[in-house]
Motif scaffolding. Structure first.
Motif, short mmCIF file in Angstrom:
data_model
loop_
_atom_site.label_atom_id
_atom_site.label_comp_id
_atom_site.label_asym_id
_atom_site.label_seq_id
_atom_site.Cartn_x
_atom_site.Cartn_y
_atom_site.Cartn_z
N ARG A 32 22.67 -4.82 5.24
CA ARG A 32 22.89 -3.59 6.31
C ARG A 32 22.40 -2.46 6.06
NH1 ARG A 32 22.08 -3.92 10.47
NH2 ARG A 32 24.00 -2.94 11.92
N GLU A 35 18.98 -1.83 6.62
CA GLU A 35 18.50 -2.08 7.85
C GLU A 35 18.73 -0.65 8.14
OE1 GLU A 35 18.98 -6.76 9.06
OE2 GLU A 35 20.78 -5.39 9.77
N GLN A 38 16.85 2.05 6.89
CA GLN A 38 15.65 2.20 7.34
C GLN A 38 15.44 2.81 8.71
OE1 GLN A 38 13.26 -1.64 7.37
NE2 GLN A 38 12.71 -0.89 9.45
N GLU A 39 16.90 2.61 9.23
CA GLU A 39 17.30 3.19 10.45
C GLU A 39 17.12 4.98 10.38
OE1 GLU A 39 19.98 0.93 13.16
OE2 GLU A 39 19.42 2.64 14.54
N MET A 42 13.81 6.59 10.11
CA MET A 42 13.39 6.49 11.35
C MET A 42 13.88 7.22 12.32
SD MET A 42 12.40 2.50 13.32
CE MET A 42 11.31 1.63 12.35
N LYS A 43 15.19 7.48 12.26
CA LYS A 43 15.62 8.22 13.34
C LYS A 43 14.91 9.94 12.84
CE LYS A 43 19.50 6.18 15.37
NZ LYS A 43 19.88 6.57 16.64
N GLU A 46 11.55 10.04 14.08
CA GLU A 46 11.40 10.80 15.83
C GLU A 46 11.66 11.63 15.64
OE1 GLU A 46 12.35 5.72 17.70
OE2 GLU A 46 13.87 7.97 17.16
N THR B 65 15.15 1.29 17.76
CA THR B 65 16.01 0.92 17.61
C THR B 65 16.57 -0.65 17.63
OG1 THR B 65 16.74 3.37 18.08
CG2 THR B 65 19.31 1.44 17.94
N ALA B 68 14.99 -2.42 14.66
CA ALA B 68 15.74 -2.73 13.81
C ALA B 68 17.40 -3.46 13.89
CB ALA B 68 16.76 -0.92 13.19
N GLY B 71 17.87 -7.42 13.37
CA GLY B 71 17.44 -7.49 12.21
C GLY B 71 18.67 -8.38 11.41
N GLY B 72 20.08 -8.16 12.17
CA GLY B 72 21.11 -9.05 11.62
C GLY B 72 21.28 -9.92 13.15
#
Lengths: 173, 346
Positions: A32, A35, A38-39, A42-43, A46, B65, B68, B71-72
């Protein structure tokens, strides 16, 4: 646009490890943490592409990650969120504590093995874990931490001091 | 101001280079800059990547989003098809060399077993989900195996590295799945966990235990793969292979240690001591490997590093499960008694 991407790629190379480490320390779940890291990038990417203003990238990245972590807590652990809320409600009491013994506490904790110190840090409530990680692992000043968590430098200093005390108690019961 | 002891230890928590590459690819839609080997299918892959880049712009623009969050996802979840059909297809498409493709397929095969674990822990590993997961597992495991075979001669180091990491993780994750299934009160979950675990363990010829005995700690498939490479007479090639595996073993070992640290609050004193001993044994193997490499005995070095990699990958997988499921997963899997040390050896 190409310049923007190059800047952002440099920022990614500079900060990916520390943001991931920070997420991993807070979430205790490596997958997690990856993830969310990465998010986070990414945000912010953007946002930058849409022409959003970013004055200082590092605190901006940390703030974004912080929101994602809070969302994660909210989604997964309602109990922890309450605990977090209690920590924050407690800040009036914190503000009354003298933040003057930090140096002594730091020296005391420095005497312990790193593995033990890190394990103890992970047992602290999230608000302390966040403040101590940013201060002593990433080396940010209380003022910089204040910008990330949206609180005054003084409130952050007091939380750090209180977290150090709790950490020392765990290491030296 | 930093606390040096804390900082030094925390800095071991890092992203692996593969994780960084995957993240770079997801963010910027390009392969990692460290992958410098040109693809023999350059024209095709260039065009294909342009298509993928366009697709990724779309992903970044709106569906980032969702992607992402997928992913889980687990079988039965709304986002699971996005994970399988979008996220994973992108990962495979962006892997430009046979070795990196093998690595991706290996990771995806292992991911299926971890998904089965998650469902088993929730008591909802039904027959339909098990069938889907095992088919997808077989598919990725076979792709990984075929690709490894295709590079065994040209790049023996990577071949051993990928097989060792995958099979060791599968050995551990298969055992974790069985253990979770055994604890489940749902009869269907119990049966399906056992069935899938047997399939996974059979795939790697493992017993489902992490033992202190050297030979027994390695899944049979890893031992076979290693012997094939060691039978080669080309010393210089093995020397390169040994260095590749040394770097990989060090990386996986660091990952396992980070998991150990994270799991520490859930472990009792005996298990912590046993695990510390296991880490000590791996450190010893790494040191032995370095000494052999320095003395020019690349085969002995490769043996030590491969074993270190195998043990580290198993520990990492089991510790990861311990953190996720927070039960007594470790205990039935760790075997330290001398009388069990021959189990699992060939």
């Amino acid at each position: 646009m190409r310049d923007l991407q190059q800047d952002f790629e440099r920022a990614f190379e500079a900060y990916n490890d520390e943001l991931f480490r920070h997420a991993a320390m807070r979430l205790k779940d490596r997958d997690r943490a990856i993830e969310l890291t990465q998010e986070c990038f990414m945000k912010v990417w953007e946002y930058a592409q849409k022409g959003g203003e970013i004055r200082e990238l590092r605190p901006f990245l940390y703030r974004t990650l912080r929101h994602l972590i809070i969302d994660e807590y909210r989604r997964k652990k309602p109990v922890s969120l309450e605990a977090m809320a209690e920590e924050f409600e407690d800040k009036n009491v914190e503000a009354l504590l003298p933040p003057d013994q930090s140096n002594t506490l730091e020296r005391a904790i420095e005497r312990f093995d790193g593995v033990a110190a890190l394990a103890a840090l992970q047992k602290l409530p999230d608000a302390y874990r966040e403040a101590l990680s940013l201060r002593y692992i990433e080396g940010l000043s209380p003022q910089e931490i204040g910008k990330i968590v949206g609180e005054s430098e003084n409130a952050v200093s007091v939380r750090i001091h209180r977290g150090l005390k709790k950490l020392k108690e765990l290491l030296q019961p | 101001m930093t606390l040096h002891n804390l900082k030094h230890e925390a800095e071991k928590i890092r992203l692996t280079s593969a994780e960084k590459s995957a993240m770079r690819a997801a963010l910027f839609g390009a392969a990692s800059p460290v992958q410098t080997a040109p693809s023999p299918y350059f024209f095709f892959s260039y065009q294909f990547r342009m298509v993928m880049a366009g697709f990724l712009v779309f992903v970044l623009a709106g569906a980032g989003t969702v992607s992402a969050a997928a992913g889980g996802a687990l079988p039965g979840d709304l986002l699971y098809p996005v994970k399988i059909n979008v996220n994973e297809s992108v990962k495979i498409a962006l892997a430009s060399t046979p070795a990196s493709r093998a690595q991706v397929h290996a990771e995806l095969a292992d991911a299926r077993v971890e998904e089965a674990q998650a469902l088993a822990a929730q008591g909802r590993l039904d027959t339909a989900a098990t069938a889907k997961l095992s088919d997808n597992f077989d598919e990725h495991a076979k792709h990984a195996q075929d690709l490894v075979q295709s590079i065994a001669e040209s790049d023996p180091g990577s071949a051993v590295e990928i097989t060792t990491e995958l099979d060791s993780a599968l050995a551990a994750n298969g055992a974790v799945l069985r253990s979770l299934g055994d604890k489940s009160t749902d009869k269907e979950t119990k049966n399906n966990s056992g069935r899938f675990a047997v399939r996974v363990l059979a795939h790697v010829g493992a017993t489902g235990r992490i033992t202190a005995a050297q030979e027994a700690s390695m899944p049979k498939a890893v031992a076979v793969q290693m012997m094939t490479v060691l039978s080669s007479d080309d010393r210089s090639e093995n020397g390169n292979g040994a260095s590749t595996i040394e770097a990989k073993a060090a990386q996986v070992l660091a990952g396992a240690r980070a998991q150990f640290m994270q799991a520490s609050s859930t472990l009792d004193a005996t298990t912590t001591a046993q695990l510390s001993a296991q880490f000590g044994a791996i450190d010893m193997l790494m040191a032995q490997g370095s000494v052999s490499l320095g003395a020019g005995d690349s085969k002995a070095a490769m043996r030590s590093f491969t074993e270190a990699l195998s043990k580290s990958a198993q520990l990492r997988a089991v510790l990861k499960a311990q953190i996720k499921y927070d039960g007594d997963i470790l205990k039935p899997l760790l075997q330290f008694d001398d009388h069990t040390s021959n189990e699992g050896s060939d």
